[in-house]
Design an enzyme around this catalytic site. Structure first.
Site, PDB file in Angstrom:
ATOM      1  N   GLU A   1       1.881   0.692  -4.898  1.00  0.00           N
ATOM      2  CA  GLU A   1       1.428   1.814  -5.263  1.00  0.00           C
ATOM      3  C   GLU A   1       2.151   2.857  -5.398  1.00  0.00           C
ATOM      4  O   GLU A   1       2.636   3.380  -4.498  1.00  0.00           O
ATOM      5  CB  GLU A   1      -0.363   2.335  -5.002  1.00  0.00           C
TER       6      GLU A   1
ATOM      7  N   ASP B   1       0.761  -0.996  -0.123  1.00  0.00           N
ATOM      8  CA  ASP B   1      -0.549  -0.106  -0.240  1.00  0.00           C
ATOM      9  C   ASP B   1       0.878   1.675  -0.277  1.00  0.00           C
ATOM     10  O   ASP B   1       1.753   1.064   0.727  1.00  0.00           O
ATOM     11  CB  ASP B   1      -0.577  -0.459   1.155  1.00  0.00           C
TER      12      ASP B   1
END
Ligand code: CA
Length: 652
Positions: free
Chosen positions: A371, A342
């Site tokens: 990400e 993340d």
């Protein structure tokens, strides 16, 4: 030990923790922090360089309401800021915390390296990990050996969403064990859950966070959250266990789920959230070493690039060590086959590369991606580079979400009304070509590119298409959807779908509005509605995705990882009017490839297109609402591709 913290201004604490002087004195690289259990004794080790005194408190249970410890044992300074003590006897099942005296103030905290915890992760538990192994665990291994990252097909799901619906046919709703159940069916006899995922043909399931997170009260049934709020990084989440009180249960049940996927030939990817913690003030690491885990600005305020209240200082030696050890632990103890990071753009490249290298020494098949958005954050050292898309060439074995293709296909999330290639956006054909080659502008290798049209964040694919064109009928929206899926599974790189994208999943609020952030919206919005399989268009879409996956798996030419080889083999053709793109692949000599050529035609226009084919006989494998490895018909000379559709043809 015992540093006089009073001599350090709070505003300078962050810089001091990140100084060479501090790191030279207080970096402990042995990788054995926590409670090390044997039948005869348990060794406790905690890194607390700023403490004057440290104690381990032993308790009979994990409830913080029961305050009296069985015993409070003083720990002694060992080396590099580590304190240790040995307690004789078999401590399996004994709960514990640490108490540290810093600057004359005592703090009690859970062990940051706790391998087991009680309910809601308030106290750590000493655990004999071998007692948590399901039957046959020592023989369990990844089904994805000796493969390339581009061979993966990833299915992103939430444990509760997959199992909780009344029509799931699953007994252990919302639990790890729900995903171990076989032969589950909905009311009309369609397979669901584990068997359904295996039948789709995906190689990996990517599960939203299932480390111990804070936002769900584990003592209550039915609470909902995605789980992007870490509390205990080394422990599975208790609300997914049948018993959150006894620390060994959640460990065993998480392992049983992983083993069940492995037995179906599916790898398990864990969504890991290192970029922030649930609450920086309350996080156990920060309680033991004040503020060490997080980036603090010179004005003493937590950096907040994550927009979750704090950013993790991955560049500090003992934060880096913590994250590296954590990933090694999940890859080893839990046989995890991949990690999705993340907001990895908040972590530094040195940490990422160390993780990848050390895991790949023992498990070369493990996938890594994240990400890679560039985000503002107050890094505590000079010259640190972050793991962003732009820096992807500096982390060669780590892949990044390709929001470029996502936006190109159906418009940006930030602009609900924006259209993309599949639903009438124009001027996107050249962008499509580079994405079909697996190299959006920021990437240099398809192995570092995760292609997708939707994920758990923002609107579902169908909802996004509908929001951009509220007057479109369902048939038109399903055409857009199929074209987007065709491109995701045709493109070089790593294809990824959100669970239920293939079931025309929607997230519609009670008032009819669309939900673009359902992190705590509960089961009604989030659950996979397994009864949808009773509708013909839902079954048809599932079969279309299943067919695209099978087609991709059948053709290694779609899974080439080397961009030079792709440049040699791919040729693109435009047709004069409109946005259609034709991709011809020369497949000669590719190992395992049955085709001599593949021809893929993408037509987003409202008119049908007659396309002249290179000479020879072609078999049609993807066309209209059908996809697969069986021929749908033959073509030579030319073919007609219907409006808003793709056609894939094979020449043997
Ligand atoms: Ca929890």
């Amino acid at each position: 030990m015992g540093i006089n913290m009073k001599t350090i201004e709070k505003s300078k604490l962050g810089a001091w923790y990140s100084s060479e002087e501090f790191e030279a004195l207080y970096t402990y690289p042995e990788g054995n922090l926590g409670a090390e259990w044997t039948r005869d004794k348990t060794t406790f080790r905690v890194w607390a360089p700023t403490a004057e005194e440290v104690y381990v408190n032993l308790y009979s249970n994990g409830l913080i309401s029961e305050k009296e410890p069985i015993e409070r044992i003083a720990m002694r300074p060992y080396q590099n800021g580590v304190w240790t003590v040995i307690k004789n006897g078999d401590l399996h099942g004994t709960f514990y915390t640490y108490s540290v005296l810093v600057d004359g103030e005592e703090q009690e905290a859970c062990d940051p390296y706790a391998k087991a915890v009680g309910v809601n992760g308030e106290r750590a538990m000493v655990v004999d990990l071998s007692s948590t192994d399901p039957k046959g665990w020592d023989m369990d291994k990844s089904p994805f050996q000796n493969r390339n990252a581009t061979d993966a097909v990833i299915y992103e799901a939430h444990i509760r969403d997959l199992t909780v619906h009344k029509e799931s046919g699953i007994k252990n709703k919302g639990k790890f064990l729900g995903l171990t159940e076989e032969e589950t069916v909905n009311g009309s006899g369609d397979i669901t859950g584990l068997d359904y995922i295996a039948d789709l043909g995906v190689t990996h399931i990517h599960l939203l966070p299932f480390f111990d997170y804070a936002s769900v009260d584990e003592s209550q049934e039915g609470e909902y959250n995605w789980g992007y709020d870490p509390e205990n990084f080394f422990v599975p989440e208790g609300s997914y266990a049948t018993d959150p009180y006894h620390g060994e249960t959640r460990i065993r049940e998480a392992k049983e789920m992983i083993a069940a996927f492995h037995q179906k030939g599916i790898g398990v990817i864990m969504d890991v959230v290192f970029n922030h913690v649930h609450n920086a003030e309350k996080f156990c690491f920060n309680n033991i070493v004040p503020g060490y885990f997080s980036r603090i600005d010179s004005d003493g305020v937590y950096s907040n690039g994550s927009i979750c209240g704090n950013d993790t200082a991955s560049e500090r030696s003992m934060v880096r060590e913590y994250i590296v050890q954590n990933v090694l632990y999940w890859a080893g103890e839990y046989h995890i086959d991949g990690f999705r990071f993340d907001l990895v753009g908040l972590l530094d490249i040195e940490t990422i590369n160390e993780i990848v290298e050390r895991v790949h020494v023992v498990r070369p098949e493990v996938l890594f991606y994240g990400e890679g958005w560039a985000m503002p954050t107050n890094v505590t050292k000079a010259g640190v580079k972050m793991a962003t898309q732009k820096n992807s060439y500096l982390t060669p074995d780590f892949a990044y979400f390709n929001d470029t293709v996502r936006n190109l296909l159906r418009g940006r999330n930030s602009d609900t009304g924006e259209k993309g290639y599949v639903n009438g956006g124009t001027g996107r054909a050249d962008g499509l070509k580079s994405n079909l080659m697996g190299i959006p502008y920021w990437a240099s290798s398809p192995e570092q590119v995760v292609n997708y049209a939707s994920c758990h964040d923002d609107l579902t694919l169908y909802d996004k298409l509908q929001a951009a064109e509220p007057t479109a009928d369902r048939a038109a929206l399903l055409c857009y959807n199929r074209l987007a899926a065709g491109i995701v599974f045709a493109a070089a790189g790593i294809p990824f779908i959100q669970a239920g994208e293939e079931l025309i999943r929607r997230k519609v609020n009670a008032d009819g509005t669309l939900n673009s952030n359902s992190y705590d919206a509960g089961d009604d919005i989030n659950a996979i509605a397994w009864d949808c399989l009773q509708s013909a268009d839902c079954r048809e879409m599932r079969d279309y995705y299943k067919g695209l996956i099978a087609f991709r798996k059948n053709h290694p030419s779609l899974r080439i990882g080397d961009i030079r080889e792709i440049r040699d083999r791919f040729t693109f053709y435009d047709i004069q009017k409109g946005e259609a793109v034709i991709c011809l692949i020369d497949c000669e000599g590719i190992e395992g490839e049955s085709a001599k050529h593949l021809c893929m035609i993408f037509n987003p226009d409202a008119e049908e297109k007659e396309i002249f084919l290179p000479e020879g006989n072609w078999e049609i494998h993807v066309s209209g609402n059908k996809a697969g490895t069986e021929g749908l018909g033959e073509a030579h000379g030319s073919v007609t591709v219907s409006p808003v559709n793709c056609m894939f043809l094979v020449k043997r």
